[in-house]
Design an enzyme around this catalytic site. Structure first.
Site, mmCIF file in Angstrom:
data_model
loop_
_atom_site.group_PDB
_atom_site.id
_atom_site.type_symbol
_atom_site.label_atom_id
_atom_site.label_comp_id
_atom_site.label_asym_id
_atom_site.label_seq_id
_atom_site.Cartn_x
_atom_site.Cartn_y
_atom_site.Cartn_z
ATOM 1 N N CYS A 260 35.879 13.481 38.466
ATOM 2 C CA CYS A 260 35.474 14.896 38.408
ATOM 3 C C CYS A 260 36.653 15.865 38.290
ATOM 4 O O CYS A 260 36.781 16.551 37.277
ATOM 5 C CB CYS A 260 34.649 15.235 39.652
ATOM 6 S SG CYS A 260 33.092 14.360 39.691
HETATM 7 N N1 LIG Z 1 31.396 10.458 40.863
HETATM 8 C C1 LIG Z 1 31.264 11.637 41.411
HETATM 9 O O1 LIG Z 1 31.759 11.884 42.511
HETATM 10 C C2 LIG Z 1 30.471 12.737 40.729
HETATM 11 C C3 LIG Z 1 30.115 13.864 41.478
HETATM 12 C C4 LIG Z 1 29.380 14.878 40.888
HETATM 13 C C5 LIG Z 1 29.041 14.768 39.538
HETATM 14 N N2 LIG Z 1 29.421 13.680 38.805
HETATM 15 C C6 LIG Z 1 28.997 13.619 37.410
HETATM 16 O O2 LIG Z 1 27.892 12.741 37.316
HETATM 17 C C7 LIG Z 1 27.919 12.017 36.096
HETATM 18 C C8 LIG Z 1 27.893 10.511 36.363
HETATM 19 O O3 LIG Z 1 29.085 10.160 37.056
HETATM 20 P P1 LIG Z 1 29.203 8.814 37.878
HETATM 21 O O4 LIG Z 1 30.433 8.950 38.708
HETATM 22 O O5 LIG Z 1 27.916 8.481 38.552
HETATM 23 O O6 LIG Z 1 29.450 7.763 36.695
HETATM 24 P P2 LIG Z 1 29.435 6.161 36.825
HETATM 25 O O7 LIG Z 1 30.332 5.659 35.780
HETATM 26 O O8 LIG Z 1 29.625 5.762 38.256
HETATM 27 O O9 LIG Z 1 27.937 5.761 36.476
HETATM 28 C C9 LIG Z 1 27.345 6.013 35.279
HETATM 29 C C10 LIG Z 1 26.434 4.838 34.906
HETATM 30 O O10 LIG Z 1 25.814 5.180 33.669
HETATM 31 C C11 LIG Z 1 25.717 4.014 32.881
HETATM 32 N N3 LIG Z 1 25.565 4.411 31.487
HETATM 33 C C12 LIG Z 1 26.520 4.791 30.607
HETATM 34 N N4 LIG Z 1 25.955 5.136 29.433
HETATM 35 C C13 LIG Z 1 24.626 4.957 29.581
HETATM 36 C C14 LIG Z 1 23.507 5.152 28.722
HETATM 37 N N5 LIG Z 1 23.673 5.624 27.494
HETATM 38 N N6 LIG Z 1 22.283 4.880 29.199
HETATM 39 C C15 LIG Z 1 22.113 4.414 30.449
HETATM 40 N N7 LIG Z 1 23.127 4.215 31.314
HETATM 41 C C16 LIG Z 1 24.368 4.492 30.882
HETATM 42 C C17 LIG Z 1 26.982 3.252 33.179
HETATM 43 O O11 LIG Z 1 26.830 1.875 32.895
HETATM 44 C C18 LIG Z 1 27.175 3.533 34.678
HETATM 45 O O12 LIG Z 1 26.590 2.520 35.484
HETATM 46 C C19 LIG Z 1 29.162 12.504 35.365
HETATM 47 O O13 LIG Z 1 28.814 13.543 34.515
HETATM 48 C C20 LIG Z 1 30.029 13.037 36.486
HETATM 49 O O14 LIG Z 1 30.927 14.025 36.024
HETATM 50 C C21 LIG Z 1 30.107 12.637 39.383
#
Ligand SMILES: NC(=O)c1ccc[n+]([C@@H]2O[C@H](COP(=O)([O-])OP(=O)(O)OC[C@H]3O[C@@H](n4cnc5c(N)ncnc54)[C@H](O)[C@@H]3O)[C@@H](O)[C@H]2O)c1
Length: 418
Positions: A260
């Protein structure tokens, strides 16, 4: 029976959302393109630090099931999109996973569905990118289905605030969309905050992380200045932090990491730049933050020389390589750049981290030591990169080695702070 909620992307954001929805009594399904994620969940394994295997067992008992086959989304009343929004290898926003996930959702969209995007992205993403992809089905937003943006604010490793007691921003493409979104999230969280529109909600999320980005850069630069003029920055911060209003404490460190803080401001900068607007505070912060790992490398080399060790002959132990304390996530960790810089100076680098099994940089493993104590004892210099709780009880002087503390938490005669 169609599910109440389908979560697309079962990572750090999607899985806790699915868990909370199960807890709230909803029928929840999940879709992820990564077979390892889906297979692991089917075998009862959590791959996300904040959830244990027991949480997965409780979700499964509540009816949760996940699949790589997007057919599992069919008919779901609400679909939450939680896929990554990272950067391309050249550092540009990468909306590939988001557009691909939205196309998948479009392929299964049925009338009456609420689609809520939770992934972080630049203002206009929901309206200008997601909406046309969904409307290409012939279904209309606000008439046939509802489209919302509700940024996730999850803070991995935060034992104090959870998804439930962190107010949830919701927004919709139409007033009715926002109303449906608020109604959905009210089942999961204590407080829902309705934004005026999707752009305001998208901007709010980016502002939250831009705020951290700029403030971390400020204290990092203060640390550099204090070092130059002989002031103890940690003591100055301790004193400033006693002000009960108007000052939010941030701490210097070796740079920023995670999915992030280093990434989200880039979405804002790129969006602004494409419109001829230079976001100068963010540009300046980026310059400071990007230079921090190199500064740590320079400090380490200086300390080695002062203690009579040629860096090219030295062995340096890095303690804590994840991007955040007590979290297993290595994404964008500044440890990568520190390893590269040390290696470029000829240093042999080893590491210890209670949260990693393997840590490799550019495909070359950074050997792992069994304990912090062993890592310090076997090195010419130890660099504390991440202040995991277990390091708080380490006797840093015991091995008689110099220690460079980039977090301001280690004590000892041989400890030198950033
Ligand atoms: N990690 C954090 O602390 C956090 C906090 C707030 C917001 N976010 C936001 O949330 C979103 C997700 O982040 P995250 O950390 O959970 O990511 P992550 O990488 O942990 O998880 C995302 C998942 O999505 C899957 N994926 C990718 N492409 C896909 C598709 N086309 N269809 C289905 N599944 C798919 C991946 O295999 C993965 O398991 C991002 O936009 C991030 O900026 C993250």
């Amino acid at each position: 029976m169609p599910a109440d909620l389908a979560v697309v992307g079962l990572g750090y954001v999607g899985l806790p959302l699915a868990r909370r929805a199960c807890e709230a009594g909803l029928d929840v399904v999940g879709h992820d393109t990564d077979p390892a994620v889906v297979d692991g969940l089917a075998q009862g394994r959590s791959h996300v630090g904040d959830l244990g295997d027991r949480d997965i067992a409780a979700m499964t008992a509540a009816g949760f099931r996940a699949a790589t086959d997007p057919g599992i989304l069919t008919g779901a009343r609400t679909v939450a999109v939680c896929v990554p929004t990272g950067l391309t290898p050249s550092g540009e926003p990468d909306l590939g996973p988001l557009t691909s996930a939205v196309r998948t959702v479009a392929g299964r969209l049925s009338p009456g569905t609420l689609v809520s995007v939770e992934s972080t992205s630049h203002p206009g993403t929901t309206e200008e990118i997601v909406r046309p992809l969904l409307e290409a089905t012939g279904l209309r937003v606000g008439e046939d289905f509802h489209l919302a943006y509700s940024p996730e604010r999850i803070d991995p490793g935060n034992g104090r605030f959870s998804l439930r007691d962190t107010p949830k921003i919701v927004s919709g493409c139409t007033t009715l969309c926002a109303k449906h979104a608020a109604g959905f999230y009210e089942q999961l969280v204590d407080e829902v905050v309705v934004a005026r529109g999707t752009r305001e909600a998208e901007m709010a999320k980016l502002l939250e992380n831009a705020y951290r980005y700029v403030n971390i850069a400020l204290v990092d630069e203060a640390a550099l200045y204090c070092e130059r003029v002989g002031i103890d920055v940690w003591d100055a911060l301790r004193c400033a932090g006693t002000k009960p209003f108007g000052f939010a404490p941030f701490r210097p460190g070796p740079g920023v990491g995670g999915h992030c803080v280093p990434v989200d401001p880039r979405y804002l900068m790129a969006h602004a730049a494409a419109r001829g607007f230079s976001f100068r505070t963010l540009d300046a912060a980026r310059e400071v933050l990007d230079a921090m790992p190199g500064h740590v490398v320079e400090r380490a080399r200086g300390l080695l020389r002062r203690t009579g060790t040629d860096p090219a002959e030295a062995r340096v132990a890095l303690l804590g390589v994840t991007y955040k304390a007590d979290v297993a996530d290595l994404r964008e960790s500044p440890a990568y750049a520190v390893v590269r810089g040390l290696r470029a100076a000829g240093v042999r680098v080893v590491h210890h981290d209670p949260y990693t099994e393997d840590f490799a940089v550019d495909g070359v493993p950074v050997p792992r030591q069994a304990s912090a104590r062993e890592a310090v004892a076997g090195a010419d210099l130890a660099v504390l990169l991440q202040d995991h709780a277990e390091y708080r009880s380490v006797d840093w002087d015991a091995a008689g080695r110099p220690v460079l503390d980039t977090r301001g938490t280690a004590e000892g005669h041989r400890v030198e702070r950033l």
